[in-house]
Design a protein around this motif. Structure first.
Motif, short mmCIF file in Angstrom:
data_model
loop_
_atom_site.label_atom_id
_atom_site.label_comp_id
_atom_site.label_asym_id
_atom_site.label_seq_id
_atom_site.Cartn_x
_atom_site.Cartn_y
_atom_site.Cartn_z
N PRO A 1 1.86 11.89 -1.66
CA PRO A 1 1.85 11.22 -0.36
C PRO A 1 0.73 11.77 0.53
N ARG A 2 0.10 10.88 1.30
CA ARG A 2 -1.05 11.28 2.10
C ARG A 2 -0.75 12.46 3.02
N ALA A 3 0.43 12.46 3.62
CA ALA A 3 0.77 13.54 4.55
C ALA A 3 0.81 14.89 3.84
N ILE A 4 1.34 14.91 2.61
CA ILE A 4 1.39 16.16 1.84
C ILE A 4 -0.02 16.59 1.46
N THR B 1 0.81 -1.21 0.00
CA THR B 1 0.00 0.00 0.00
C THR B 1 0.84 1.26 0.00
N PRO B 2 1.08 1.87 -1.15
CA PRO B 2 1.69 3.20 -1.13
C PRO B 2 0.68 4.16 -0.53
N ASP B 3 1.07 4.87 0.50
CA ASP B 3 0.13 5.74 1.22
C ASP B 3 -0.01 7.05 0.46
N ALA B 4 -0.87 7.04 -0.54
CA ALA B 4 -0.92 8.19 -1.43
C ALA B 4 -2.33 8.47 -1.95
N LEU B 5 -2.51 9.72 -2.33
CA LEU B 5 -3.67 10.13 -3.11
C LEU B 5 -3.19 10.19 -4.56
N VAL B 6 -3.91 9.50 -5.44
CA VAL B 6 -3.54 9.49 -6.86
C VAL B 6 -4.59 10.26 -7.65
N ILE B 7 -4.13 11.22 -8.42
CA ILE B 7 -5.01 12.04 -9.25
C ILE B 7 -4.75 11.65 -10.70
N ALA B 8 -5.78 11.19 -11.40
CA ALA B 8 -5.62 10.74 -12.79
C ALA B 8 -6.34 11.70 -13.73
N LEU B 9 -5.61 12.21 -14.70
CA LEU B 9 -6.18 13.08 -15.73
C LEU B 9 -6.19 12.34 -17.05
N THR B 10 -7.34 12.27 -17.69
CA THR B 10 -7.46 11.57 -18.97
C THR B 10 -7.27 12.56 -20.10
N VAL B 11 -6.18 12.40 -20.83
CA VAL B 11 -5.90 13.25 -22.00
C VAL B 11 -6.63 12.70 -23.21
N SER C 1 -5.51 3.49 -0.27
CA SER C 1 -5.79 2.58 0.84
C SER C 1 -7.18 1.95 0.68
N LYS C 2 -7.88 2.22 -0.42
CA LYS C 2 -9.23 1.72 -0.66
C LYS C 2 -9.29 0.91 -1.96
N THR C 3 -10.31 0.08 -2.08
CA THR C 3 -10.44 -0.81 -3.23
C THR C 3 -10.97 -0.07 -4.46
N SER C 4 -10.70 -0.67 -5.61
CA SER C 4 -11.24 -0.14 -6.86
C SER C 4 -11.17 -1.22 -7.93
N SER C 5 -12.01 -1.06 -8.95
CA SER C 5 -12.02 -2.00 -10.07
C SER C 5 -12.55 -1.25 -11.28
N HIS C 6 -11.75 -1.19 -12.35
CA HIS C 6 -12.23 -0.48 -13.53
C HIS C 6 -11.61 -1.05 -14.80
N VAL C 7 -12.20 -0.69 -15.91
CA VAL C 7 -11.74 -1.10 -17.24
C VAL C 7 -11.46 0.16 -18.03
N SER C 8 -10.32 0.18 -18.71
CA SER C 8 -9.96 1.36 -19.50
C SER C 8 -9.70 1.00 -20.95
N SER C 9 -10.01 1.92 -21.83
CA SER C 9 -9.67 1.74 -23.24
C SER C 9 -8.22 2.15 -23.44
#
Length: 346
Positions: free
Chosen positions: A152-155, A98-108, A134-142
């Motif tokens: 990082p979560r602390a930041i 578990t990388p303790d992070a918030l991930v922000i995804a931008l779709t170009v 730290s939470k579950t997810s499930s998705h399909v991408s083209s």
């Protein structure tokens, strides 16, 4: 290709380019030179901050990926072009890694659909989505082109971002578009930017993330407003960096704010005048170190708002410990040494 050789190949791909250690560098990775049957495994062998080990992935078509990674003061930004596949992050995977992070995804370019912690969402070109790792997810991408930012979560928490509440939030907004445009421009400019600018650049990226979260209703207006105003002030400074009239009075008029508000925006930098001076000096150093540039020092001084070459030299030596002419000479020696070393290796 045996797994051991695949791992060596992955490390080699990440280190083939020998970047100037004084500048920002992009770490490139691609599977395009590999046989098709070995590409997915090569990608999976990569370590964090690659997203590959964070998911259980299954290709939906012939797999291929090309990516570039940029590190900014603890923040990881990854630009990727990848073929369609499914992505699962389940409880067992989270427990084991578990990388303790918030991930922000931008779709170009492209689209995805799935569930993030029970929240259904669909993304497409121009969208921005947040995920708490730290939470579950499930998705399909083209097949898609994306920009992923791992904070990082602390930041993230220090900037007032509610990481858990953001999980699965997806939106389109002007702030998200501005963030994507900023990152794509940063990708192009990175090889010419000194590493000493990392903190400034990271703060700018975080400011835009906060604005994007606020537009999705997931950050306080006060926090986003202050950071948005700070970003606008810095943008105004960059546009007028060479103007001799650039200063507190002009910025207050253009931004319609008081001097006390302007002072608070730049308090951490020692005040707006100190920030302007530092940015001018950093821009001067970039000009001096630029390959093939013979611009006279007095012209650099004039272009960047210094009163004369002596003024630039005095401040430059105080900031960097050497004169502008010494800085240029050292950059040329470094390039000559690198070229000679490359010739010997060949």
């Amino acid at each position: 290709m045996p797994p051991e050789i695949t791992r060596v190949w992955c490390r080699l791909m990440s280190t083939l380019a020998a970047p100037d250690s004084s500048r920002l560098s992009l770490q490139a990775f691609s599977t395009r030179a590999l046989p098709a049957r070995e590409r997915h495994e090569a990608w999976l062998q990569r370590d964090w901050p690659s997203l590959a080990p964070a998911y259980r992935c299954k290709p939906l078509e012939a797999f291929d990926v090309a990516s570039e990674r940029l590190q900014l003061d603890g923040i990881t930004i990854q630009f990727a072009e990848v073929t369609g596949q499914s992505w699962v992050r389940d409880a067992s995977l989270i427990k084991s890694w578990t990388p303790d992070a918030l991930v922000i995804a931008l779709t170009v370019q492209g689209e995805a659909r799935g569930e993030w912690g029970g929240v259904s969402a669909r993304t497409g070109t121009g969208s921005i989505q947040f995920a708490d790792f730290s939470k579950t997810s499930s998705h399909v991408s083209s097949a898609s082109k994306t920009i992923a930012i791992a904070v990082p979560r602390a930041i993230a928490a220090s900037r007032g971002l509610a990481v858990e509440a953001l999980h699965g939030v997806a939106t389109r907004s002007a702030a998200g578009s501005l963030l994507a445009a900023h990152l794509l421009a940063l990708r192009e400019a990175a090889p010419g930017i000194p590493k000493s600018s990392e903190q400034i650049l990271a703060r700018g990226v975080l400011d835009l993330i906060v604005l994007a979260a606020q537009s999705a209703g997931q950050a306080s207006e006060a926090a986003a407003g202050a950071r948005g105003l700070s970003l606008m002030a810095r943008a105004a400074i960059e546009r007028s960096l060479g103007s001799p009239t650039l200063g507190p009075a002009r910025l207050c008029r253009s931004l319609a704010i008081s001097r006390s508000t302007l002072h608070r925006l730049f308090e951490r930098e020692g005040g707006v005048q100190a920030y302007i001076r530092r940015r001018r000096l950093e821009a001067a150093r970039v000009a001096l170190e630029e390959t093939g540039s013979d611009e006279p020092i007095h012209m650099i001084a004039e272009r960047l708002g210094f009163s004369d070459a002596a003024h630039l030299s005095r401040l430059f030596r105080s900031r960097f410990g050497s004169s502008p002419s010494d800085c240029r000479a050292e950059a040329r020696r470094a390039r000559t040494g690198a070229t000679s070393a490359a010739g010997m290796e060949l």
